[in-house]
Each structure stands twice: as structure tokens, then as C-alpha cells.
Motif scaffolding. Structure first.
Motif, PDB file in Angstrom:
ATOM      1  N   SER A  60       0.821  -1.204   0.000  1.00  0.00           N
ATOM      2  CA  SER A  60       0.000   0.000   0.000  1.00  0.00           C
ATOM      3  C   SER A  60       0.858   1.258   0.000  1.00  0.00           C
ATOM      4  CB  SER A  60      -0.951   0.000   1.193  1.00  0.00           C
ATOM      5  OG  SER A  60      -0.210  -0.029   2.396  1.00  0.00           O
ATOM      6  N   SER A  63       2.473   1.273  -3.774  1.00  0.00           N
ATOM      7  CA  SER A  63       1.598   1.127  -4.929  1.00  0.00           C
ATOM      8  C   SER A  63       1.348   2.480  -5.582  1.00  0.00           C
ATOM      9  CB  SER A  63       0.286   0.476  -4.535  1.00  0.00           C
ATOM     10  OG  SER A  63      -0.416   1.320  -3.678  1.00  0.00           O
ATOM     11  N   PHE A  65      -1.300   4.510  -7.865  1.00  0.00           N
ATOM     12  CA  PHE A  65      -2.676   4.535  -8.344  1.00  0.00           C
ATOM     13  C   PHE A  65      -2.933   5.921  -8.909  1.00  0.00           C
ATOM     14  CE2 PHE A  65      -7.197   5.438  -7.770  1.00  0.00           C
ATOM     15  CZ  PHE A  65      -7.743   4.372  -8.443  1.00  0.00           C
ATOM     16  N   ASP A  66      -3.147   5.971 -10.195  1.00  0.00           N
ATOM     17  CA  ASP A  66      -3.383   7.243 -10.870  1.00  0.00           C
ATOM     18  C   ASP A  66      -4.878   7.375 -11.138  1.00  0.00           C
ATOM     19  OD1 ASP A  66      -3.345   9.521 -12.364  1.00  0.00           O
ATOM     20  OD2 ASP A  66      -1.926   8.790 -13.866  1.00  0.00           O
ATOM     21  N   SER A  67      -5.558   8.085 -10.263  1.00  0.00           N
ATOM     22  CA  SER A  67      -7.011   8.199 -10.391  1.00  0.00           C
ATOM     23  C   SER A  67      -7.400   8.964 -11.656  1.00  0.00           C
ATOM     24  CB  SER A  67      -7.614   8.863  -9.158  1.00  0.00           C
ATOM     25  OG  SER A  67      -7.084  10.157  -8.984  1.00  0.00           O
ATOM     26  N   ASP A  68      -6.561   9.898 -12.108  1.00  0.00           N
ATOM     27  CA  ASP A  68      -6.860  10.621 -13.346  1.00  0.00           C
ATOM     28  C   ASP A  68      -6.816   9.683 -14.546  1.00  0.00           C
ATOM     29  OD1 ASP A  68      -7.174  13.005 -11.975  1.00  0.00           O
ATOM     30  OD2 ASP A  68      -5.068  13.594 -12.246  1.00  0.00           O
ATOM     31  N   ARG A  69      -5.834   8.784 -14.538  1.00  0.00           N
ATOM     32  CA  ARG A  69      -5.715   7.804 -15.628  1.00  0.00           C
ATOM     33  C   ARG A  69      -6.926   6.881 -15.644  1.00  0.00           C
ATOM     34  NH1 ARG A  69      -4.239   6.014 -20.427  1.00  0.00           N
ATOM     35  NH2 ARG A  69      -3.298   3.975 -20.460  1.00  0.00           N
ATOM     36  N   VAL A  70      -7.341   6.430 -14.479  1.00  0.00           N
ATOM     37  CA  VAL A  70      -8.512   5.557 -14.380  1.00  0.00           C
ATOM     38  C   VAL A  70      -9.751   6.282 -14.896  1.00  0.00           C
ATOM     39  CG1 VAL A  70     -10.043   4.341 -12.775  1.00  0.00           C
ATOM     40  CG2 VAL A  70      -7.573   4.182 -12.496  1.00  0.00           C
ATOM     41  N   ALA A  71      -9.901   7.542 -14.520  1.00  0.00           N
ATOM     42  CA  ALA A  71     -11.063   8.315 -14.976  1.00  0.00           C
ATOM     43  C   ALA A  71     -11.057   8.487 -16.485  1.00  0.00           C
ATOM     44  CB  ALA A  71     -11.085   9.678 -14.287  1.00  0.00           C
ATOM     45  N   SER A  72      -9.876   8.748 -17.064  1.00  0.00           N
ATOM     46  CA  SER A  72      -9.810   8.918 -18.520  1.00  0.00           C
ATOM     47  C   SER A  72     -10.092   7.609 -19.248  1.00  0.00           C
ATOM     48  CB  SER A  72      -8.454   9.491 -18.948  1.00  0.00           C
ATOM     49  OG  SER A  72      -7.431   8.566 -18.704  1.00  0.00           O
ATOM     50  N   ARG A  74     -11.967   5.159 -18.063  1.00  0.00           N
ATOM     51  CA  ARG A  74     -13.394   4.895 -17.869  1.00  0.00           C
ATOM     52  C   ARG A  74     -14.217   5.698 -18.879  1.00  0.00           C
ATOM     53  NH1 ARG A  74     -15.465   4.938 -11.911  1.00  0.00           N
ATOM     54  NH2 ARG A  74     -14.233   3.052 -12.043  1.00  0.00           N
TER      55      ARG A  74
END
Length: 103
Positions: A60, A63, A65-72, A74
Motif C-alpha cells: 500500500s 503502490s 494509483f493514478d485516479s486521473d488515468r482511471v477516470a480517462s 473509464r
């Protein structure tokens, strides 16, 4: 088991041997539960499994985690712009398996 014209299910009448089998099974089950409660079991983890557990605990912190990448991604999927490149997936899968086998 039979189903008659009215839709009711009739079960066969248990015979003496069926009844003795079920009571024998019930007594075996009860004795197994009693012995399981009294006995203690020792569990030994495989060293690799222990390492994986440590990785999960410390992962943890390391790790990414790119939340902007995930949003793009999605949004691209929902708009139908996302394409799956099977050749890239296959190459990465093969590489991953090779890494696992070399350990």
C-alpha cells in the motif's frame, strides 16, 4: 421421488437400512465435530505465501494509483474510444509468466 398429477411431490418411505445409515452418519458427524473442537491444528505457510503476505502489507505504501488515468480510461470505454490491443496484452502476459518461472 414422484410428482403426481396435482403437482405434489411424494418422497419414498425410508427403509430400515436408510434410517440406520442416517443415524450412523449423524453420530459420526457429531464425534468428528467434538474431536475437531478438542484438537488443535498447526498451520505452516509456504515461504512464498509468507512473502506475498508481506508484499500485501507493504504494497500500500509503494503502490501507484493514478485516479486521473482511471477516470480517462473509464470515459474512453463509455464513449467507445478505448481499443484493446491483444498483441500488447499477450506480450505482457508472456513476460509476466517468464518472470514468475524464473523465480
Amino acid at each position: 421421488m414422484k410428482i403426481d398429477q396435482s403437482g405434489k411431490v411424494s418422497l419414498p418411505t425410508p427403509t430400515r437400512s436408510d434410517a440406520s445409515r442416517s443415524s450412523s452418519t449423524a453420530s459420526q458427524s457429531a464425534s468428528t465435530q467434538e474431536s475437531a473442537g478438542a484438537a488443535q491444528e498447526n498451520v505452516t505457510l509456504n515461504p512464498i505465501a509468507a512473502q506475498l503476505g508481506q508484499t500485501d502489507q507493504t504494497g500500500s505504501d509503494n503502490s501507484v494509483f493514478d485516479s486521473d488515468r482511471v477516470a480517462s480510461l473509464r470515459q474512453a470505454i463509455s464513449e467507445g474510444r478505448f481499443t484493446v490491443r491483444a498483441d500488447n496484452i499477450a506480450d505482457k502476459l508472456i513476460s509476466s509468466v517468464q518472470d514468475l518461472l524464473s523465480q
